[in-house]
Design an enzyme around this catalytic site. Sequence first.
Site, PDB file in Angstrom:
ATOM      1  N   ARG A 115       0.838  -1.613   0.083  1.00  0.00           N
ATOM      2  CA  ARG A 115      -0.115  -0.381   0.043  1.00  0.00           C
ATOM      3  C   ARG A 115       0.853   1.314   0.219  1.00  0.00           C
ATOM      4  O   ARG A 115       1.594   1.196   0.261  1.00  0.00           O
ATOM      5  CB  ARG A 115      -0.360   0.074   1.509  1.00  0.00           C
ATOM      6  CG  ARG A 115      -2.156  -0.857   0.890  1.00  0.00           C
ATOM      7  CD  ARG A 115      -2.777  -1.354   2.394  1.00  0.00           C
ATOM      8  NE  ARG A 115      -4.022  -2.320   2.477  1.00  0.00           N
ATOM      9  CZ  ARG A 115      -3.372  -3.263   2.031  1.00  0.00           C
ATOM     10  NH1 ARG A 115      -2.961  -3.787   2.290  1.00  0.00           N
ATOM     11  NH2 ARG A 115      -4.344  -4.515   1.969  1.00  0.00           N
ATOM     12  N   HIS A 140      -1.161  -1.964  -4.353  1.00  0.00           N
ATOM     13  CA  HIS A 140      -0.746  -3.563  -5.456  1.00  0.00           C
ATOM     14  C   HIS A 140       0.003  -3.048  -6.762  1.00  0.00           C
ATOM     15  O   HIS A 140      -0.723  -2.910  -8.010  1.00  0.00           O
ATOM     16  CB  HIS A 140      -0.901  -4.699  -5.961  1.00  0.00           C
ATOM     17  CG  HIS A 140      -1.179  -5.740  -4.384  1.00  0.00           C
ATOM     18  ND1 HIS A 140      -0.084  -5.309  -3.752  1.00  0.00           N
ATOM     19  CD2 HIS A 140      -1.747  -6.617  -4.385  1.00  0.00           C
ATOM     20  CE1 HIS A 140      -0.288  -6.529  -2.346  1.00  0.00           C
ATOM     21  NE2 HIS A 140      -1.560  -6.992  -3.042  1.00  0.00           N
ATOM     22  N   HIS A 214       2.767 -12.735  -6.112  1.00  0.00           N
ATOM     23  CA  HIS A 214       1.751 -12.900  -5.301  1.00  0.00           C
ATOM     24  C   HIS A 214       1.566 -14.145  -4.952  1.00  0.00           C
ATOM     25  O   HIS A 214      -0.181 -14.454  -5.377  1.00  0.00           O
ATOM     26  CB  HIS A 214       0.681 -11.787  -5.245  1.00  0.00           C
ATOM     27  CG  HIS A 214      -0.233 -10.771  -4.391  1.00  0.00           C
ATOM     28  ND1 HIS A 214      -0.972 -12.409  -3.423  1.00  0.00           N
ATOM     29  CD2 HIS A 214      -0.466  -9.960  -2.978  1.00  0.00           C
ATOM     30  CE1 HIS A 214      -1.373 -12.068  -2.440  1.00  0.00           C
ATOM     31  NE2 HIS A 214      -1.477 -10.152  -2.124  1.00  0.00           N
ATOM     32  N   GLU A 354       4.696 -12.322   1.192  1.00  0.00           N
ATOM     33  CA  GLU A 354       5.144 -11.693   0.001  1.00  0.00           C
ATOM     34  C   GLU A 354       6.945 -10.251  -0.033  1.00  0.00           C
ATOM     35  O   GLU A 354       6.102  -9.995   0.984  1.00  0.00           O
ATOM     36  CB  GLU A 354       4.412 -10.952  -0.051  1.00  0.00           C
ATOM     37  CG  GLU A 354       2.974 -11.480  -1.038  1.00  0.00           C
ATOM     38  CD  GLU A 354       2.067 -10.493  -1.009  1.00  0.00           C
ATOM     39  OE1 GLU A 354       1.699  -9.296  -0.785  1.00  0.00           O
ATOM     40  OE2 GLU A 354       0.413 -10.721   0.572  1.00  0.00           O
TER      41      GLU A 354
END
Length: 391
Positions: A115, A140, A214, A354
């Site tokens: 973010r 993203h 992801h 991630e």
Amino acid sequence: MVCALAIAGSISSTMAITKDEDASMQKSPPSVSSVPFGQLDDGREVSLYRLVNANGMEMAVTPYGGTIVSLKVPDDEGNLDDIVLGFDHLEDYLAPAYQRANPYFGALIGRYGNRIAGASFSIDGKTYRLPANDGDNHLHGGTQGFDRRLWQAQAFEEEHAVGLLLTLESPDGDQGYPGTLRAQVRYTLTDDNALDIRYEASTTATTPVNLTQHSYFNLDGEGSGDILAHRLMINASGFTPVDDALIPLGDVRSLDNSPLDFRTPVAIGSRIDEDDQQLLRGKGYDHNFVIDRGEAAAEELVLAARVEAPRSGRVMEVYTSEPGIQFYSGNFLDGSLTGKSGVPYQQRSGFALETQHYPDSPNQPDFPSTLLTPEETYLSHTRYVFSSVPQ
Ligand code: GLA
């Protein structure tokens, strides 16, 4: 011995391993092949590459979003299961809304994984505005992030590995970001059952970059239920606490006496429902962990996480050159999506790890910088290593 050629474009659409050779799969050399996967609205053809290593471990990747569509990994007895969540058809990956219709299953994320608060940042006094696709914030890389692009693909073979090189040019102003960014991601499936990912990028103007992968994992097999009994270790003694919108507060907090402390391996579900402010804000785990890198050099791989599956005994270790790792326990999955196995993906039926720089770094002066200048090359390296323990 059938062995597909490694040159993109001339790869045969015939599967590289024929039925007769199935029995001797253990001894087959690594191979790569491709089949059509569908078409984009503008008519561009999309393929699906199938990479197989010498142990029969296989991975399917589409250049659309650089998406890992399936990853079949042996357990202790050599049984292959597909351990990543995803869809069978390209159309499902094209579905628009992010959280519900396709929550980034298997995709490459860019230009900025995670973010950016207020969907904006400033460089040298100039403010850049990005699409707000997660409430008021940017997530993203935006509505048309790298997960929504058709990358150029070139397959390759090495002596003990097979892989796919993906490249993408993101023009100046793309999703609001400055500079033309040339990104390259190299997926390598090695004969020792590792998926190695090398990211590289260069830019024509200073811009933030934070690339990641992801995939959602369920090491007992996608569609086999929730991941709450998976035992997780995260090599981190601190994390970046967040507000209600999952934006970092700006500090690095100690994990001592916290239900987010995974330094000692523990089942993901054992503390997930505790009355802890950070767990409540994340609706479970959805946090950036600050990896204990010790004295390791910036480009060195360090063990960031290890996960062991309860039924199959499959083990995944994540090594990375990055300073952080987002552990997301699949909290937003709600049973509305049905994946490859035909089973709806219920809440927490997969988890993501991630590797990344910290969220909102462009607005957080105390976090390691994510700015890439035209003089520099962005390099990031992550390796997922698969093995198993006897059950
Ligand atoms: C990331 C975020 C989560 C969620 C997923 C996609 O992992 O941290 O909050 O948005 O992507 O559903």
